[in-house]
Motif scaffolding. Structure first.
Motif, short mmCIF file in Angstrom:
data_model
loop_
_atom_site.label_atom_id
_atom_site.label_comp_id
_atom_site.label_asym_id
_atom_site.label_seq_id
_atom_site.Cartn_x
_atom_site.Cartn_y
_atom_site.Cartn_z
N LEU C 96 0.79 -1.17 -0.09
CA LEU C 96 0.00 -0.14 0.11
C LEU C 96 0.90 1.16 -0.04
CD1 LEU C 96 -3.09 0.81 0.32
CD2 LEU C 96 -2.44 1.36 2.69
N GLU C 97 2.01 1.17 0.89
CA GLU C 97 2.64 2.43 0.81
C GLU C 97 3.61 2.55 -0.44
OE1 GLU C 97 6.41 2.16 3.31
OE2 GLU C 97 5.56 3.80 4.43
N ASP C 98 4.10 1.39 -1.07
CA ASP C 98 4.91 1.61 -2.21
C ASP C 98 4.26 1.97 -3.47
OD1 ASP C 98 7.14 0.93 -0.59
OD2 ASP C 98 7.05 -1.08 -1.34
N HIS C 99 2.95 1.52 -3.59
CA HIS C 99 2.50 1.38 -4.90
C HIS C 99 1.12 2.37 -4.59
CE1 HIS C 99 4.58 -1.47 -6.26
NE2 HIS C 99 4.43 -2.55 -5.33
N ILE C 100 0.53 2.85 -3.50
CA ILE C 100 -0.46 3.54 -3.58
C ILE C 100 -0.20 4.96 -3.04
CG2 ILE C 100 -2.80 3.78 -2.65
CD1 ILE C 100 -2.55 1.62 -4.88
N LEU C 101 0.17 4.91 -1.59
CA LEU C 101 0.18 5.98 -0.77
C LEU C 101 1.38 7.02 -1.31
CD1 LEU C 101 -0.72 4.68 2.78
CD2 LEU C 101 -2.36 5.86 1.14
N ALA C 102 2.71 6.30 -1.10
CA ALA C 102 3.92 7.11 -1.59
C ALA C 102 3.72 7.89 -3.02
CB ALA C 102 5.04 6.27 -1.32
N PRO C 103 3.47 6.96 -3.98
CA PRO C 103 3.38 7.67 -5.41
C PRO C 103 2.45 9.09 -5.57
CG PRO C 103 3.00 5.11 -5.50
CD PRO C 103 3.13 5.72 -3.92
N ARG C 104 1.41 8.71 -4.37
CA ARG C 104 0.53 10.07 -4.54
C ARG C 104 0.58 11.19 -3.50
NH1 ARG C 104 -1.31 5.24 -6.25
NH2 ARG C 104 -2.85 5.22 -8.03
N GLY C 105 1.79 10.86 -2.92
CA GLY C 105 2.09 11.70 -1.92
C GLY C 105 1.24 12.05 -0.65
N MET C 106 0.56 10.77 -0.15
CA MET C 106 -0.12 10.75 0.87
C MET C 106 0.52 10.26 2.15
SD MET C 106 -3.67 9.40 -1.17
CE MET C 106 -4.73 9.12 0.32
N ASP C 107 0.40 10.98 3.23
CA ASP C 107 1.02 10.62 4.51
C ASP C 107 0.04 9.94 5.31
OD1 ASP C 107 -0.30 12.71 5.03
OD2 ASP C 107 1.23 13.90 5.90
N HIS C 108 -1.01 9.54 4.88
CA HIS C 108 -2.04 9.00 5.76
C HIS C 108 -1.63 7.80 6.47
CE1 HIS C 108 -4.22 11.64 3.00
NE2 HIS C 108 -5.24 11.63 3.75
N ARG C 109 -2.26 7.55 7.77
CA ARG C 109 -1.85 6.36 8.37
C ARG C 109 -3.15 5.64 8.39
NH1 ARG C 109 1.69 6.92 12.91
NH2 ARG C 109 3.38 8.33 12.31
N VAL C 110 -2.79 4.33 8.57
CA VAL C 110 -3.90 3.36 8.13
C VAL C 110 -4.59 2.75 9.34
CG1 VAL C 110 -4.23 0.98 6.83
CG2 VAL C 110 -2.51 2.65 6.00
N MET C 111 -6.04 2.88 9.34
CA MET C 111 -6.52 2.05 10.59
C MET C 111 -7.42 0.98 10.01
SD MET C 111 -9.10 3.79 13.27
CE MET C 111 -10.25 2.83 14.23
N PHE C 112 -7.01 -0.16 10.76
CA PHE C 112 -8.06 -1.23 10.21
C PHE C 112 -9.14 -1.36 11.14
CE2 PHE C 112 -3.76 -2.77 8.49
CZ PHE C 112 -4.01 -2.63 7.31
N THR C 113 -10.32 -1.38 10.48
CA THR C 113 -11.32 -1.34 11.44
C THR C 113 -12.20 -2.63 11.25
OG1 THR C 113 -13.00 -0.25 9.63
CG2 THR C 113 -11.76 1.15 11.15
N GLY C 114 -13.32 -2.78 11.90
CA GLY C 114 -14.05 -4.14 11.70
C GLY C 114 -14.20 -4.03 10.33
N PRO C 115 -14.18 -5.19 9.47
CA PRO C 115 -14.11 -5.26 8.20
C PRO C 115 -15.38 -5.01 7.29
CG PRO C 115 -14.21 -7.46 8.93
CD PRO C 115 -14.32 -6.63 10.21
#
Lengths: 429, 429, 429, 429
Positions: C96-115
């Motif tokens: 997620l970091e390598d292919h999604i967040l970083a390329p889009r310049g997103m520094d967001h944290r990931v919270m896994f909630t109930g699915p």
């Protein structure tokens, strides 16, 4: 004229809550009043263009009400009667029926609530919810309906809303007539209500003032009120008209909606209802919606008997024929003319309101406050209104003699001129 | 004695809302009243053991208040003053400070709210929430605090609660002192509040009556009130004592909590505050909690000037020395003796209440209603109380002369005897 | 092709709740699926233009995800790991970091909630309220965010709202982009939020979908989203984009808002996140708003490890270079062309939506239902959308081969033609 | 044994939300698991006495479920089926009917909600409100029902409640069985519900866990549950038993209430329902209360087909005859014996819970945390519970072999001994 520095009335500062308000800008200690004039403890006189926020539509200490009240007290008339039958209440109801309800074809029942406008609004909202089994009530931007928790949910003002210290429930807010440029707010209401995914729960009631007294003298058009009334009916909601500030002649007729061809399911009344400034409130409700069981909504002071006495006299004196209403039409025109002169002094100023409930939007709360402050210094009690306090609002007693009216307007013009002059001076520095 | 069949007062039936209540069981049309006696339109006399639900603690039309009020009106004294300073308000505040607050070491500020008890409760709840930033208020079984939405959330009565037509928020209910056999309700409150998983959100306030007037004259012990006060303090909550019905001498002292060694953060007052039965309410609040900004909680009738006039006289006349309080102690004993005689007629009956706020739990609402109904027929106005209306409640004016008191008790005894006799007869059939 | 009369699957009727839904119109018992095709227990084949309501954007049982999952299970990989660290979760986060967040310049944290999507929305709303200390969240007409109580308050659909059986709190509803003719809904929002008496409490968040999937494929313009984002910032509110249905490539890019030049404070993701149709949800939140303490929002299944395995493969396979996104652009054009043909068959029909999330508003729910019902009979699974179910919505897997796509469109055209023909016949009778 | 200093897994710290929790005290990166044992990325082994908080009652990667699941995936079985009929769902329903519902005489319908416990609770609460037309649900001290807004209102824990950032509505809190010394909480509930002024609004449901898993393993007595069930019936409320943590064999029988002679109107199930740790939840509801319309409560993942596959195997393997239940009885006794030894090491310690859901209240959260921390260092995964985290809770897989069980207990004893020894040392310093 009041002096600049009234000596601080220490008992008020020492013991009265910081919630006190009007007395901050108008620090005189008032002692007596008559008609449209007030006196303070130092012998100063003031013309009253505030009239207890429209609670003194017949002026202070009307001689006929005063005589009747003294007579009642002298003869040990009931002062406090809970909701027992009293002679005074009976007489008031008969006057209301004969001179107000029957001539207007209104079959409404009368519920005496705790003697405040907020209490009448609370009762009205509860009735609508009980009748419909729904909780959602639609209220409008800039609406003011009181500060107890039920009514406060319907009040738009964020300062008052914040005082609740918690969330308010059961109200959906929509734009009032003319609120947003280019937005037909009745059409928007219609679309959102009619849309199964509009996200507006089916309403118990639509609650509105025809002229928003606190909200800046925004006057709804008759057509808008009719469309809203039709939408309420179509969606099984009750139409509640809050006529607390705009009623009792303030807009030129006893009820503010008389000329609009709508029959509200519920009308809330308070302020000038007693005629004498005494606490009194009532809810008018169509018989089919008169659903409260005995004391289901109650309150110790729901039968303020002194108020029944003066309220009866007020109705009999002012509303038993058409004379008073004709006078109001003349005075409304007078008021409009005078306010146009005020508006002419302030670039961009706009007239607001209707009937004897008009004012000038001077564009900023600061300027409006400056004008009212200067007016007070010159002996005129007058206040601002509006979401930014930007409207100088005239709520003179409806009975104000023409000469007093003119005197008041002269002060208002002077105060406006002075405030504008200072602006220019300040800007030039 | 009133006749059996008062002719129906048609205007009330025709126009008054079905919410009317007391007038159903007591259908006379009352005209005048003095001291502890009422008169109706047919010339019948009644002894008043209801006193406007404790709003007429000094009786009807007290001559001194009456004189002062007539004088005020005659001289065009202010009737309606918003929250402006008035001479009448200043004089009331001085009397309150001199004779009530200062002698009791109370530094509370005075906030005049809309002139109903419910409004004072609403303001008190809002203050507590604003001070603490919390919304939860703890209230108790059988508490009664009014029927506007904020206050109604704290009221226990399901009939009134149902009138809201929607959910009420912001209140947690816990058992009152002595509510459930074997349950130490202060200990339970302590445990639940102190338990991080107790599920009771941190409270803004604990709200209580020391004697639950509507709830059946349940009197909290001083020790319980002290423990609850300590818990409030420990948990950062304000203690609000609702002294609307139990205050103004009703339990034998001006405030109902005077002898309990607690200092409430907020006290709500109304009912007998004006002394004359006129609408008036106030909130007493410790200076550090006097957090409302100007008009943040407001209301048109928050300065009922007529009420200030009579309220001042009431304080000066009855509370400037210890005489009245001593009389109350004697009358409380008298009342207790008399009620014991009533109780002796009803197997299982129990005395309830405290001071001049006592009654007899006769075990069923039907019987209590029967007794009060018969009493009314014999010329005594008296009402029931309690969650099942099972308590015959005496709320006579505190000023009732001994002879009138006795006359009233004689009627009450007769009514009880008759009601019991009929029960025996019916059971035997 | 499925037969007309599938034998009733009695166990479903006997034991499954009446809340079951899709199976009513599509009563087959499905057994297996691959890519864009489903099989039922009678051997019938169906093309899938529903894709688990956009939960199967990569089609059924993608061979690479399938292999990885079988491998994981075979080697006793963790199935349930609470929120413990697992290899599978780590690998997903890295992808997620390598292919999604970083390329889009997103520094967001990931919270896994109930699915579930609803759980992600609940968490997002709670975060915004905790961050701001405010409770009000602004949501829009026709928004759909889930049916648990917090999320349901934001959902506009009255049928779902009614299922709550009680009032929902904490949400203010305003018109979505293009909702009401002539109303600039961003301007109205701006005015109401900026008005001290607008009656809209200061918002914790503004919550929106860029394309309202359930609400009828209403696509917000980039400009509108930018204006709303700016308003959120100006008023101290968080911008929450609910990308549950519109995200994961559905509109043509991984996130639906990528081309809009906004940075949401919070993004909610679910549906196609796992890639394989497995339950998985997450909240992306800017680091400064990542305010939950450990387990403050928790849930047993917040680490569905099987889903981490397939979700990682999905990202690596489809989003590690630009190829897939280019394909989506081509397919979007293809879809638009095909839908224009459908629309041409229905007078007044309008195209709705964006990217691979388009449909045809055929003007009535009855007609749309008829079209989808006929399509199902011919072997195409497709559903309606919109406040009146008036939109035939294509949510085909993004990976659907061109030939299958065409086959599906042919069925849809036939179904539409048949439905229209029947209409004509019926009208002629 | 794990080393003291696992290298920080940077991706988790870098990208995972601060809401992560268990991984803080147990920082290993887990890779695989089988039965009651876990492995981490460094090759360390752990005995699992946490079992996914009772989501892995049959242990990790049960070979039969594993085989069936691989088989399903290999043959392109449906992974995501919305609420369409699938073979896998049908087979699960038949197993549930044959081996669970029918033998226990339960006619309940099965509603598959979003696959989390919280979602099942939300659906259950909504059903009860819809059925009764009431909103109030009674929940208990120390109850835990989830953290989405509807469920959170019923959850007692103040830390979780605080995460909402706003008020929660619709729930009344009362003391659980045995909560307060000397308080018969069923009697108190009875009195408050039956009291017309008790201030508890008529309930839609009473919601309880028979053993409060998160709340500290407080086990309700069968008699208390029966009395509460009777009260629910008497007051027209539904009885909802939340069996999410205590069900699926955890207390020794499939449902935790089987031996209590009550028939809940609604049962919520999740956690170990799938048998394999996969997300799955359901609501069992009596047919007469199965009132939701199609999709009135919906959710994308309400048909997690992989979970249906394993859940069916779990029922067939463990519940088709009485063998497993007999084993559970033996293991419960074993657990009790072992915990008594632990308790004997800690002065004042008390055993809590029932069946395979027991623990030791060691009097302080600090000590319990210390014990669990030391146990983890020695290779045992175990957690605390209770309002102050003061209970060391054993939630081992029900299938744990005796030898593994003993090994785990030995570690627990050692950890307790060490923790106590350190206490003594610290106290002596």
């Amino acid at each position: 004229m009041p002096k600049d520095m009234t000596p601080t009335p220490s008992i008020f500062e020492r013991r009265e809550s910081a919630a006190r308000s009007y007395c901050r800008g108008m620090p005189a200690v008032f002692t007596s009043a008559s008609g449209s004039e007030l006196k303070d403890s130092e012998g100063n006189c003031y013309i009253d263009f505030l009239a207890g926020c429209s609670s003194l539509n017949y002026g202070h200490n009307d001689p006929d009400m005063k005589a009747a009240l003294i007579d009642h007290i002298t003869s040990d008339g009931i002062a406090h009667g809970l909701d027992l039958h009293t002679e005074a209440k009976g007489a008031f109801l008969r006057a209301l029926e004969d001179h107000i309800l029957a001539p207007r074809g209104m079959d409404h029942r009368v519920m005496f609530t705790g003697p405040t406008g907020a209490n009448a609004v609370e009762a009205a909202m509860k009735i609508a919810r009980k009748v419909t089994g729904r909780s959602n009530i639609i209220a409008f931007t800039n609406g003011f309906h009181g500060v107890t928790m039920g009514a406060l949910a319907a009040t738009g003002n964020s300062y008052h809303r914040g005082g609740a210290g918690m969330d308010k429930a059961g109200v959906t807010r929509l734009p009032f007539d003319g609120y947003a440029e280019g937005v037909d707010s009745a059409a928007l209401l219609e679309q959102m209500l009619g849309d199964p995914s509009g996200g507006i729960d089916a309403p118990a009631a639509i609650l509105l003032e025809t002229v928003q007294g606190e909200g800046g003298l925004n006057a709804a058009s008759p057509e808008w009120v009719r469309r809203v009334a039709a939408l309420a009916k179509e969606h099984g909601a009750l139409l509640i008209i809050d006529d607390i500030q705009a009623g009792i002649g303030r807009t030129g007729t006893f009820f503010s909606f008389e000329t609009m061809d709508v029959t509200p399911d519920i009308v809330t009344m308070a302020k000038s209802l007693s005629g004498f400034g005494l606490p009194m409130a009532m809810v008018l409700v169509r018989p089919e919606h008169d659903v409260f069981g005995p004391a289901e909504h109650n309150g110790t002071f729901r039968g303020n008997t002194h108020a029944f006495v003066t309220a009866r006299v007020a109705i009999e004196k002012f509303w038993s024929d058409g004379r008073f209403q004709r006078e109001l039409a003349e005075k409304s025109a007078l008021l409009r003319d005078a306010l146009q002169k005020v508006a002419a002094l302030v670039p961009g100023a706009r007239l607001k309101g209707r009937g004897l409930m008009q004012g000038v939007d001077v564009g900023s709360g600061e300027l409006a406050g400056e004008i009212c402050g200067r007016a007070y210094q010159m002996g005129l009690v007058i206040e601002t209104s509006g979401n930014k306090d930007q409207v100088v609002k005239v709520l003179a007693p409806l009975t104000t003699p023409a000469a007093t009216f003119r005197k008041g307007f002269d002060i208002l013009l002077d105060a406006t001129r002075d405030a504008m002059a200072q602006r220019v001076t300040l800007a030039a520095e």
